[in-house]
Motif scaffolding. Structure first.
Motif, PDB file in Angstrom:
ATOM      1  N   LEU B 224      35.132 -13.954 -12.081  1.00 43.80           N
ATOM      2  CA  LEU B 224      34.339 -14.617 -13.112  1.00 43.80           C
ATOM      3  C   LEU B 224      34.677 -16.119 -13.640  1.00 43.80           C
ATOM      4  N   ALA B 225      35.647 -16.155 -13.285  1.00 46.42           N
ATOM      5  CA  ALA B 225      36.635 -17.871 -13.169  1.00 46.42           C
ATOM      6  C   ALA B 225      35.981 -18.855 -11.886  1.00 46.42           C
ATOM      7  N   VAL B 226      35.537 -18.362 -10.502  1.00 46.81           N
ATOM      8  CA  VAL B 226      35.093 -18.856  -9.495  1.00 46.81           C
ATOM      9  C   VAL B 226      33.374 -18.504  -9.807  1.00 46.81           C
ATOM     10  N   ASN B 227      32.668 -18.033 -10.696  1.00 51.32           N
ATOM     11  CA  ASN B 227      31.378 -17.777 -10.787  1.00 51.32           C
ATOM     12  C   ASN B 227      30.729 -19.112 -11.039  1.00 51.32           C
ATOM     13  N   THR B 228      30.707 -19.599 -10.473  1.00 50.30           N
ATOM     14  CA  THR B 228      29.874 -21.279 -10.861  1.00 50.30           C
ATOM     15  C   THR B 228      28.422 -21.918 -10.083  1.00 50.30           C
ATOM     16  N   GLN B 229      28.485 -20.832  -8.535  1.00 46.02           N
ATOM     17  CA  GLN B 229      26.996 -21.380  -7.852  1.00 46.02           C
ATOM     18  C   GLN B 229      26.217 -20.004  -7.795  1.00 46.02           C
ATOM     19  N   VAL B 316      19.036 -12.355 -17.157  1.00 47.57           N
ATOM     20  CA  VAL B 316      19.442 -13.570 -17.406  1.00 47.57           C
ATOM     21  C   VAL B 316      18.725 -14.543 -16.226  1.00 47.57           C
ATOM     22  N   VAL B 317      19.029 -13.983 -14.842  1.00 50.15           N
ATOM     23  CA  VAL B 317      18.481 -15.166 -14.345  1.00 50.15           C
ATOM     24  C   VAL B 317      16.718 -15.657 -14.399  1.00 50.15           C
ATOM     25  N   SER B 318      16.362 -14.986 -14.849  1.00 53.33           N
ATOM     26  CA  SER B 318      15.583 -14.483 -14.584  1.00 53.33           C
ATOM     27  C   SER B 318      14.587 -15.666 -16.285  1.00 53.33           C
ATOM     28  N   ALA B 319      15.697 -15.066 -17.061  1.00 52.25           N
ATOM     29  CA  ALA B 319      15.353 -16.150 -18.184  1.00 52.25           C
ATOM     30  C   ALA B 319      16.098 -17.285 -18.262  1.00 52.25           C
ATOM     31  N   GLY B 320      16.867 -18.110 -16.817  1.00 51.52           N
ATOM     32  CA  GLY B 320      17.453 -19.576 -17.447  1.00 51.52           C
ATOM     33  C   GLY B 320      16.107 -19.639 -16.497  1.00 51.52           C
ATOM     34  N   ALA B 321      15.365 -19.094 -15.646  1.00 49.89           N
ATOM     35  CA  ALA B 321      14.153 -19.840 -15.053  1.00 49.89           C
ATOM     36  C   ALA B 321      13.040 -19.709 -15.917  1.00 49.89           C
ATOM     37  N   SER B 589      25.080 -15.157 -16.721  1.00 53.93           N
ATOM     38  CA  SER B 589      25.414 -15.965 -17.909  1.00 53.93           C
ATOM     39  C   SER B 589      26.417 -17.354 -17.451  1.00 53.93           C
ATOM     40  N   THR B 590      27.357 -17.434 -17.328  1.00 58.49           N
ATOM     41  CA  THR B 590      28.272 -18.351 -17.000  1.00 58.49           C
ATOM     42  C   THR B 590      27.710 -19.092 -16.709  1.00 58.49           C
ATOM     43  N   ALA B 591      27.073 -18.600 -15.088  1.00 57.89           N
ATOM     44  CA  ALA B 591      26.479 -19.480 -13.808  1.00 57.89           C
ATOM     45  C   ALA B 591      25.301 -20.098 -13.806  1.00 57.89           C
ATOM     46  N   VAL B 592      24.067 -19.014 -14.484  1.00 55.83           N
ATOM     47  CA  VAL B 592      23.098 -19.699 -14.912  1.00 55.83           C
ATOM     48  C   VAL B 592      22.766 -20.362 -15.964  1.00 55.83           C
ATOM     49  N   SER B 593      23.948 -20.823 -17.510  1.00 53.05           N
ATOM     50  CA  SER B 593      24.519 -21.676 -18.428  1.00 53.05           C
ATOM     51  C   SER B 593      24.082 -22.884 -17.614  1.00 53.05           C
ATOM     52  N   GLY B 594      25.415 -23.045 -16.468  1.00 57.61           N
ATOM     53  CA  GLY B 594      26.145 -23.994 -16.349  1.00 57.61           C
ATOM     54  C   GLY B 594      25.029 -24.650 -15.163  1.00 57.61           C
ATOM     55  N   ILE B 595      23.948 -23.871 -14.823  1.00 59.25           N
ATOM     56  CA  ILE B 595      22.656 -24.583 -13.581  1.00 59.25           C
ATOM     57  C   ILE B 595      21.865 -25.191 -15.123  1.00 59.25           C
ATOM     58  N   VAL B 596      21.640 -24.103 -15.486  1.00 55.68           N
ATOM     59  CA  VAL B 596      19.539 -24.824 -16.754  1.00 55.68           C
ATOM     60  C   VAL B 596      20.443 -26.114 -17.516  1.00 55.68           C
ATOM     61  N   GLY B 597      21.878 -25.868 -18.270  1.00 53.89           N
ATOM     62  CA  GLY B 597      22.286 -26.563 -19.112  1.00 53.89           C
ATOM     63  C   GLY B 597      22.416 -26.732 -20.678  1.00 53.89           C
ATOM     64  N   ARG B 598      22.148 -25.086 -20.588  1.00 53.04           N
ATOM     65  CA  ARG B 598      22.244 -24.758 -21.858  1.00 53.04           C
ATOM     66  C   ARG B 598      23.049 -22.875 -21.809  1.00 53.04           C
ATOM     67  N   GLU B 599      23.468 -22.559 -22.523  1.00 51.09           N
ATOM     68  CA  GLU B 599      23.366 -21.203 -23.321  1.00 51.09           C
ATOM     69  C   GLU B 599      22.310 -19.967 -22.293  1.00 51.09           C
ATOM     70  N   ILE B 600      22.870 -19.362 -21.708  1.00 51.03           N
ATOM     71  CA  ILE B 600      21.103 -18.348 -21.774  1.00 51.03           C
ATOM     72  C   ILE B 600      22.058 -16.966 -21.583  1.00 51.03           C
TER      73      ILE B 600
END
Lengths: 262, 643
Positions: B224-229, B316-321, B589-600
């Motif tokens: 969970l901690a390193v999961n940003t990619q 979550v990925v779909s919602a982020g996209a 959610s953590t990873a997607v929010s990081g890419i999209v730039g807001r909380e997803i």
């Protein structure tokens, strides 16, 4: 010539006359066993010593919780005493490894218990043959048939336990215990679940093992009638030997037991 | 000893049927997904395909291989998990019998060999069924891959004889492995236990549970901690691993949770029926049977965790996209047309401005390390750099979009630039419609979830294709313009929010379909395991039910007690499975929010409700049927017979 153990103030004469003292089947020396700790500490055996000779039949009596079953378990190597020694022949069970105890159960000790403990899926004959199979011996049909005949079940070999009465099941369990001709038979309430006629048959069977095969029997029981079938009776209370009785009769046993509050 | 194994097997076939079934389904799943994987890996585009088609089809097969790889991994894990759990349970149920064998002189090693011997016999039986069941399952994977567009309709999954060896090895190996730990524990059963009427169950929270539980918890926290990619196929793989690690942790630690849940539910039942003994009985039974409760709850944890967690994570990925697409487009109308409309739009009074683009397939060798030279298909967008930024928000990291004015230029996303280990000024080899181009990288833009990863100058996409126009109009003339464009039979027109919604819906559907393809069969397997565990747990208690009935309970009352206990199993399973699902979704959610730039963050409540209801139905139905069956005999004959 009676041998008397006089250790820790407990005296017990526990063998029939005429047996040489060196012919000891089982000896417990200063055995203690407790369960739990602190407030829940239960002392099951308290510095108990006892010597049993070959070819003797001893009944162990006492109130509930007096340590009878624990004594039997320690004698068979099923429980390890917290202190003291348990000698079966020339082997000390208190320090034996699991491997040694396994081999011992296979050859030298037979167990007969109230719970019957037959394998439900096996026939009577298969149950009786089980110890031989466990020992890696070919299940000798003749031997199995003979033992079943000895316990009066010659025609019941193909029946499964659920098709047998309680007394018949108990006799199958005895047949299983004696097929390897163990030096010592340990029995816990072997007649506990039986009616009086069947119980008498089972007791007669045990007597024949002592008389004919020279096996040593230790039997825990609540029943003065069953105890009277033995050569002698030892009484336990709070994990200590408190009394013993040679050539018991049911009425004397019952009276002693009443004194102990059992 | 072999004779003893076979006797035990024949006599207990009913009990072992469940164990055989778990192996059969597991082997079928692994075999079929493996065959599908190999078929996809060796498949190629059909003869007569054009360059772009060849690239797209080859790339689809690469995706199919990744997808089936995930299915193989997931199926293998769940098979090991379920078979191990089933065998462990079966061994735990036989403590009394094994103690008796110990009493009769069987050594620890013999007990262990006996159990492993039985397991191998079961493994062989189960595998034979699995090899057969694997054939229709392979057919399912074939159709799924074609439906998802990961395989050409001609795609076939051929039988390969070596897979028989793999299936046999897997089936027997898993069975032997599953019985090994249980066998070692069973070998240590004290012979004394055979003399006691009540089974002295061994400590449920044993050392191995602690070790596995804590290690897996640590692993989950680290992931969970390193999961940003979180990109493409690796996103799914990461999600699956995270979910599985959490499932392992929670099922290992389940015995810690059971008593607390049992206490709460027991209190609740007592509050509902203050006079009945049911509440106290149910609570006490569950606390007493912690192993039984944990084992029955384990497959529920798997089903809820995997299905809700993985599909929810993908949502979550779909919602982020979707959020990304909505916020990145600044236009009012979208027009798609096979003919150029530039002249019309330039001259039309209501058009304030527009940009034109075209999607093309670009082949790039994005895995330089594997040295295969294989091209991956990327969606590239051919744009006019002067107008593109007017309708698209682009975050330029280095360089400038304007560079695309020059010929033989390219803009890469940070993700792709990183994969190619390239930066502004470097060149990239790109194949467009069978022609290789050496393009100079003029800018790197921020990564997005759904791409594009490549922007090209419009001149490089001269081929006939669909042009997409993003229009900005004043609201006053919008409907008039809409009608005009709609009347052209070459164009489809949509308001921009409808267009983004439709595009996002389609992407979400495809994402869900992919996830369903990965999870469905494994989830069905785990759902069958729920029924299996429930039936095993119920039959174990014939003696206890008979005693309850002798105490005065009717069959119906016994059933009620058992169903209430089933409710506790369900609560435990749902709670832990929900936690696993939530952890997986939170990771996404953590990873997607990081890419999209807001909380997803989205939680698929309807899906969760449906999955839990299904688990409840399977559990309670199986429990009811097996309780009725287990109480059919007259109680006195059950109590009398010592089994």
């Amino acid at each position: 010539m009676a041998s008397t153990e006089a250790i820790g103030g407990q005296r017990s004469t526990v063998h029939p006359p005429g047996v040489p003292t060196q012919d000891v089947a089982l000896r417990l020396e200063h055995v203690s066993r407790h369960y739990g700790s602190g407030d829940t500490l239960v002392v099951a055996l308290d510095d108990l010593s006892l010597t049993l000779h070959r070819g003797s039949w001893t009944a162990v009596m006492g109130p509930s919780g007096s340590g009878k079953s624990t004594l039997l378990h320690c004698a068979g190597g099923l429980e390890r005493p917290d202190a003291g020694q348990v000698w079966l022949g020339d082997r000390n069970l208190a320090t034996a490894t699991d491997r040694e105890l396994t081999a011992l159960r296979r050859r030298d000790v037979g167990f007969i218990f109230q719970n019957l403990n037959l394998v439900a899926s096996l026939t009577a004959a298969q149950n009786v043959a089980l110890p031989l199979r466990v020992a890696g011996q070919p299940p000798a049909r003749q031997a199995v048939r003979q033992v079943l005949a000895d316990v009066g079940l010659a025609d019941r070999g193909r029946h499964r336990p659920r098709e047998l009465s309680g007394g018949q099941q108990q006799r199958v369990a005895i047949a299983r215990a004696i097929i390897t001709r163990p030096a010592v038979l340990l029995a816990d309430e072997p007649t506990g679940a039986l009616d009086s006629i069947t119980a008498r048959e089972v007791l007669a069977l045990l007597r024949s093992r002592v008389a004919e095969s020279g096996q040593t029997i230790v039997m825990v029981t609540h029943d003065p009638v069953a105890a009277a079938a033995a050569d002698h009776v030892v009484f336990l209370s709070d994990g200590r030997l408190v009394d013993d009785l040679q050539r018991p009769t049911a009425s004397v046993v019952a009276a002693r037991l009443a004194q102990l509050g059992g | 000893m072999l004779a003893l194994s076979i006797t035990a097997l024949r006599e207990r076939l009913a009990v072992f049927a469940g164990a055989i079934l778990t192996i059969t389904i597991g082997v079928a799943l692994v075999q079929a997904s493996l065959l599908a994987l190999v078929a996809a890996a060796t498949a190629g585009p059909p003869a007569g395909a054009t360059g772009s088609e060849r690239l797209v089809i080859s790339d689809a097969y690469v995706s199919a291989v990744s997808l089936m790889g995930l299915v193989v991994g997931l199926a293998s894990f769940v098979t090991i998990f379920i078979v191990g759990s089933t065998f462990g349970f079966a061994v735990a149920q036989r403590r009394g019998e094994l103690a008796l064998l110990r009493l009769l002189g069987l050594s620890q090693g013999q007990i262990q060999r006996l159990l492993v011997g039985e397991a191998i016999a079961l493994g062989i039986l189960g595998t034979l069924g699995g090899v057969l069941l694997g054939l229709p399952v392979a057919g399912y994977f074939r159709r799924t891959l074609i439906d998802l567009g990961f395989a050409h309709p001609d795609f076939e999954i051929a039988w390969r004889s070596w897979v028989l060896a793999v299936s046999l090895g897997a089936g027997i190996g898993v069975a032997a492995l599953g019985s090994l730990g249980a066998g070692r524990r069973a070998g240590r059963v004290p012979a004394l236990e055979a003399l006691r009427r009540t089974d002295g169950a061994d400590r449920v929270m044993n050392l191995s549970r602690w070790v596995i539980g804590l290690l897996a918890t640590g692993g989950a926290v680290a992931m969970l901690a390193v999961n940003t990619q979180l990109r493409g196929e690796s996103a799914v793989a990461i999600s699956i691993s995270l979910c599985l690690v959490i499932v392992i942790a929670l099922t290992a630690l389940a015995p810690l949770v059971v008593p607390a849940v049992a206490g709460v539910v027991g209190l609740l039942l007592r509050a509902l029926h203050p006079t009945g003994a049911g509440g106290a009985l149910v609570g006490a039974n569950v606390r007493d049977g912690v192993r039984r409760t944990s084992t029955t709850a384990a497959p529920i944890v798997v089903v809820v965790g995997l299905v809700v967690g993985l599909i929810g994570g993908m949502d979550v990925v779909s919602a982020g996209a979707r959020a990304e697409l909505e916020s990145s487009i600044d236009a009012d109308l979208v027009v798609e047309s096979h003919t150029r409309l530039d002249d019309l739009l330039t001259s039309h009074p209501h058009v304030d401005g527009f940009s034109r683009e075209m999607t093309v397939v670009a082949g790039i060798d994005d895995d330089l390390e594997d040295g295969s030279g294989r091209l991956a298909a990327y969606q590239a967008i051919a744009i006019e750099p002067s107008t593109y930024p007017t309708s698209h928000r682009v975050e330029v990291t280095t360089g400038a979009l304007d560079g695309l004015r020059g010929p033989d230029t390219i803009v890469l996303s940070a993700y792709l630039a990183d994969r190619l280990d390239a930066t502004v000024g470097d060149t990239a080899m790109v194949r467009l419609d069978d022609i290789d181009h050496e393009l100079t990288i003029v800018a790197v833009v921020g990564s997005t979830l759904a791409g594009p990863d490549i922007l090209l100058p419009a001149a490089l996409a001269d081929e006939p294709g669909e042009h997409r126009y993003f229009l900005r109009t004043a609201s006053s003339g919008r409907s008039e313009l809409f009608d005009l464009l709609s009347s052209l039979d070459v164009a489809t027109v949509a308001a921009v929010d409808e267009w983004t919604a439709a595009a996002s819906d389609a992407a979400e559907r495809q994402n869900r379909n992919i996830m369903v393809a990965i999870v469905s069969l494994t989830a069905i397997y785990a759902a069958i395991a729920i029924a299996n565990a429930a039936a095993m747990a119920t039959f174990e208690r014939r003696q206890e039910f008979a005693l309850l009935r002798l105490t005065g309970l009717s069959r119906l009352q016994v059933l009620r007690v058992v169903l209430n206990e089933g409710l506790i199993v369900l609560v435990v399973g749902t709670l832990l499975g929900g936690l696993a699902a939530f952890g997986t979704i939170a990771g996404a959610s953590t990873a997607v929010s990081g890419i999209v730039g807001r909380e997803i963050m989205v939680v698929p409540w309807p899906l969760a409700a449906a999955v839990v209801s299904l688990c409840a139905a399977i559990l309670l139905l199986t429990t009811s049927i097996s309780t009725v069956a287990a109480t059919r005999e007259r109680p006195i004959s059950v109590v009398g017979a010592r089994s």
